[in-house]
Each structure stands twice: as structure tokens, then as C-alpha cells.
Design an enzyme around this catalytic site. Structure first.
Site, short mmCIF file in Angstrom:
data_model
loop_
_atom_site.label_atom_id
_atom_site.label_comp_id
_atom_site.label_asym_id
_atom_site.label_seq_id
_atom_site.Cartn_x
_atom_site.Cartn_y
_atom_site.Cartn_z
N LYS A 75 14.35 0.11 4.10
CA LYS A 75 13.97 0.85 2.89
C LYS A 75 12.66 1.63 3.14
O LYS A 75 12.02 1.43 4.18
CB LYS A 75 13.79 -0.15 1.74
CG LYS A 75 12.68 -1.17 2.00
CD LYS A 75 12.78 -2.36 1.08
CE LYS A 75 11.64 -3.33 1.34
NZ LYS A 75 11.82 -4.61 0.63
N TYR B 266 -19.25 12.03 3.71
CA TYR B 266 -19.38 12.12 2.25
C TYR B 266 -20.17 10.96 1.69
O TYR B 266 -19.97 9.80 2.07
CB TYR B 266 -17.99 12.11 1.60
CG TYR B 266 -17.23 13.40 1.74
CD1 TYR B 266 -17.75 14.59 1.25
CD2 TYR B 266 -15.99 13.41 2.35
CE1 TYR B 266 -17.03 15.79 1.38
CE2 TYR B 266 -15.27 14.59 2.48
CZ TYR B 266 -15.79 15.78 1.99
OH TYR B 266 -15.10 16.94 2.12
C1 LIG Z 1 11.78 -5.73 1.42
C2 LIG Z 1 12.76 -6.83 1.29
C3 LIG Z 1 13.08 -7.65 2.40
C4 LIG Z 1 12.34 -7.58 3.71
O1 LIG Z 1 11.06 -8.16 3.56
P1 LIG Z 1 10.04 -8.29 4.79
O2 LIG Z 1 8.90 -9.07 4.25
O3 LIG Z 1 9.63 -6.91 5.17
O4 LIG Z 1 10.78 -8.98 5.88
C5 LIG Z 1 14.12 -8.56 2.24
N1 LIG Z 1 14.76 -8.70 1.06
C6 LIG Z 1 14.45 -7.96 -0.02
C7 LIG Z 1 15.19 -8.16 -1.29
C8 LIG Z 1 13.43 -7.01 0.05
O5 LIG Z 1 13.11 -6.29 -1.03
#
Ligand SMILES: *Cc1c(COP(=O)(O)O)cnc(C)c1O
Length: 360
Positions: A35, A255
Site C-alpha cells: 500500500k 533559517y
Molecule cells: C499496513 C498493514 C500491514 C503491514 O504492516 P507492517 O507493520 O508494515 O508489516 C498488515 N496488515 C494490515 C491490515 C495493514 O494495514
């Protein structure tokens, strides 16, 4: 021409990390979580590097469609499911798995009478209080889903951990128990573990595991780097020095003049800033590699530039190579210096940063 700020991706590191997940969960199928544009690494690049995964998971419908259109035939689960009939149409058309987590989705399903079918993951909220149905409602929701002709049987079952990176917290054990109880006796495949679950909670390794951050070579634990867990970073973020100049003791830099040079030194200006996704809140002293050697960030991070103290590198000159994180400088360390988690750093790389595949 190589741009000033660029990220190099090591696809062999991705394959190595996937193999590590297989070693840790030899009996589970792997749903690679890609994602948020593959955690900032580029959705399709990451999918290609992880093409041996048994399935992919994305957050949104459009991410799943991009993967299908690119030709990936694996199962693709959409973790946020759908909120309207149009999204369900897309899930059906592209044969994406829907996560079912809210009663409005049940109504949308019930109104459908088509012959096409969709695979679903019924999400149990075992304590995170984000998505999912509470355990007392699961049997009822399950029955309703069983009555929908649009849904492929058996229904898959999942939950998500809120605190699996806290290895001494009993919360994860409670979540595992709550899940197992809620889905007891139901056919269908089960999925619980994210990266921290895979690494720290063996009883969470069921039919499917859902690694995210560890596939990118990054540790889910605050006190350990990915390297210590046998992982290799995929992303290295680079830039170069564009100016080198002496500064006198007492001079303010950047800055707000938040840093005054305590003694005469050589200052380096690096062409990267928060406009590239380098964290604005990186503190004085955050390590930066110049010609492979550690130097310290000084002064405020600006949009296009940062400044570093080059007193240990009197021969540094414009054009010299700079690494902000990745090989030789764990992104986990930069996250600590910036009071954040490494997830936000890799996700936050902006489109100005050119992504380059490692030439091996
Ligand atoms: C993002 C997510 C994962 C992966 O999590 P990590 O901590 O990056 O391994 C797995 N399951 C769901 C439902 C998620 O939203």
C-alpha cells in the site's frame, strides 16, 4: 544525468527480505503489503521485485486496479474494502479481494444479485478499534455473508494487531485469543500477522501472513534495526554537496539561526530538504554520510537543502556523494533522530526524488 536527489532501489534486497519471511513463516502464504505506493518505493517497482509473493495487499481500490492492469494475476486484497457500489463494481471487475469491516458493506452486498463473485476477508476487530466487527457480532455477520450469492465461499478471516511491536505487552496475546475464539469452527483461511507479528509472535502465523515494512528491509521495532533482524534495506536516499564553505565561530546557520557554529568549521550544503521528503524535524546531530563517512546535520532543514558540519572532512567539495539513509545508515536511526517511525520517512519521499533501480 543523475538528479540532485535520488533514491536507489535494490530489488535483490526485496527478494532477500521476502525469503526471510518464508524462513520465519514456512507454512504460511505471504500477502505482501504494498500500500501507499509500496511504502514510498513505487507500487509497480515493488510488485515487480516481490513478484514471488503469493498475494498482494493494498489499502485502496485504485491501487489494486493498477496492479491488475500491470498484469499481476495473484490475489490482491484491498484492506479498506469499499464504501459504495461503484467501488464494489471495480472489485468485481478486477477480481480484487474485499475486506469486509462495516455494516454498510453488508447492505451493499445484500442488494446485489449478479452471478459474478468476489472473495472477501471478514475483519475481526480484536482490540485495535479501527476497522472490523467486534467478536460478539462475527457469527451473525458471517451468516449474513454466507447468504450473499455474490460472495465466494468460504469466507476468509482476518484481524490486525495494534501493538505487536511491543514484545512484552500482553495485548497481542489477547488479540490472538480473541480472534481464534471469534472464528472458531468457521471454514476459511485465517490471517493475523503483520511484520512485528511475524518476527515476534509465532502463534500468529496462520494460513496467511501480511508483511509490510520488513519486506522493505526495515524493522518494525523501535530498538532494533532491520539489519539486526537479517533484513536488507531496499531504499537508499542520496544527494550531493552543492557548496562547501568555511564558517567562523559564533555564526548562525540557516533559517532562524537555530544553530550557531561553536568553533570555526567547514560547512557543507546538501541538495535535499523537506521538499524531497527529508524530515523537517531531524535534530541537530542527525547523521548524514558524506563520501561514506558520518557527519552531523546542523541548522534547520529547509525545503531544498540541508547543512552539515564537515570539520572531519576538510577535503570535501561540491559534487561529493551524500547518503541520507539506506545502505550504511539505517533509516531507523534517522527516524529516531526525527521523533518519528521509519515508515513515515520512506512513505514521505516526494515525486521530485527520482527513483533509480540498482544496476548490479
Ligand atoms: C499496513 C498493514 C500491514 C503491514 O504492516 P507492517 O507493520 O508494515 O508489516 C498488515 N496488515 C494490515 C491490515 C495493514 O494495514
Amino acid at each position: 544525468m543523475i538528479p540532485a536527489a535520488y533514491a536507489v532501489l535494490d530489488s535483490q534486497a526485496a527478494a532477500h527480505n521476502l525469503a526471510q519471511v518464508r524462513r520465519l513463516a514456512p507454512h504460511a502464504n505471504i500477502m505482501a503489503v504494498i500500500k501507499a505506493n509500496g511504502y514510498g518505493h513505487g507500487l509497480l517497482r515493488v510488485a515487480s521485485a516481490l513478484h514471488e509473493a503469493d498475494a498482494f495487499a493494498v489499502a485502496r481500490v485504485d491501487e489494486g486496479i493498477r496492479l491488475r492492469k500491470a498484469g499481476y494475476g495473484q490475489r490482491i486484497a484491498v484492506l479498506e474494502g469499499f464504501t459504495c457500489g461503484e467501488e464494489l463494481d471495480d472489485l468485481l471487475h478486477y477480481q480484487l479481494d474485499a475486506v469486509v469491516h462495516d455494516p454498510t458493506q453488508l447492505d451493499i452486498f445484500a442488494a446485489r444479485a449478479e452471478t459474478a463473485q468476489i472473495a472477501v476477508w471478514l475483519k475481526v476487530d480484536t482490540g485495535m478499534n479501527r476497522l472490523g466487527f467486534k467478536p460478539p457480532h462475527i457469527a451473525d455477520v458471517y451468516q449474513r455473508l454466507c447468504c450473499c450469492s455474490i460472495i465466494k465461499q468460504p469466507i476468509n478471516l482476518m484481524t490486525h494487531f495494534a501493538n505487536a511491536d511491543a514484545t512484552h505487552d500482553a495485548m497481542t496475546t489477547r488479540q490472538i485469543q480473541a480472534f481464534n475464539q471469534a472464528v472458531y469452527g468457521m471454514p476459511g483461511e485465517r490471517s493475523m500477522a503483520n511484520s512485528a507479528g511475524i518476527l515476534a509472535w509465532p502463534t500468529a502465523l496462520t494460513d496467511w501472513v501480511r508483511p509490510g515494512v520488513m519486506l522493505y528491509g526495515i524493522s518494525p521495532f523501535a530498538d532494533q534495526t532491520g539489519a539486526a533482524l537479517g533484513l536488507k534495506p531496499i531504499m537508499s536516499l542520496h544527494s550531493r554537496l552543492i557548496a562547501v564553505k568555511p564558517v567562523a565561530a559564533g555564526e548562525p546557520v540557516g533559517y532562524g539561526g537555530s544553530w550557531h557554529c561553536p568553533s570555526p568549521t567547514l560547512l557543507g550544503v546538501v541538495a535535499i530538504g523537506y521538499g524531497d521528503g527529508y524530515p523537517r524535524y531531524a535534530k541537530q546531530g542527525t547523521p548524514v554520510l558524506v563520501n561514506g563517512q558520518r557527519v552531523s546535520l546542523v541548522g534547520r532543514v529547509s525545503m531544498d537543502m540541508i547543512t552539515v558540519d564537515l570539520h572531519s572532512q576538510p577535503h570535501a567539495k561540491p559534487g561529493d556523494a551524500v547518503t541520507l539513509w539506506g545502505n550504511g545508515l539505517p533509516v531507523e536511526e534517522i527516524a529516531q533522530w526525527s521523533d518519528t517511525i521509519p515508515y513515515t520517512l520512506v512513505c514521505g519521499i516526494t515525486p521530485r526524488v527520482q527513483i533509480i533501480d540498482e544496476r548490479s
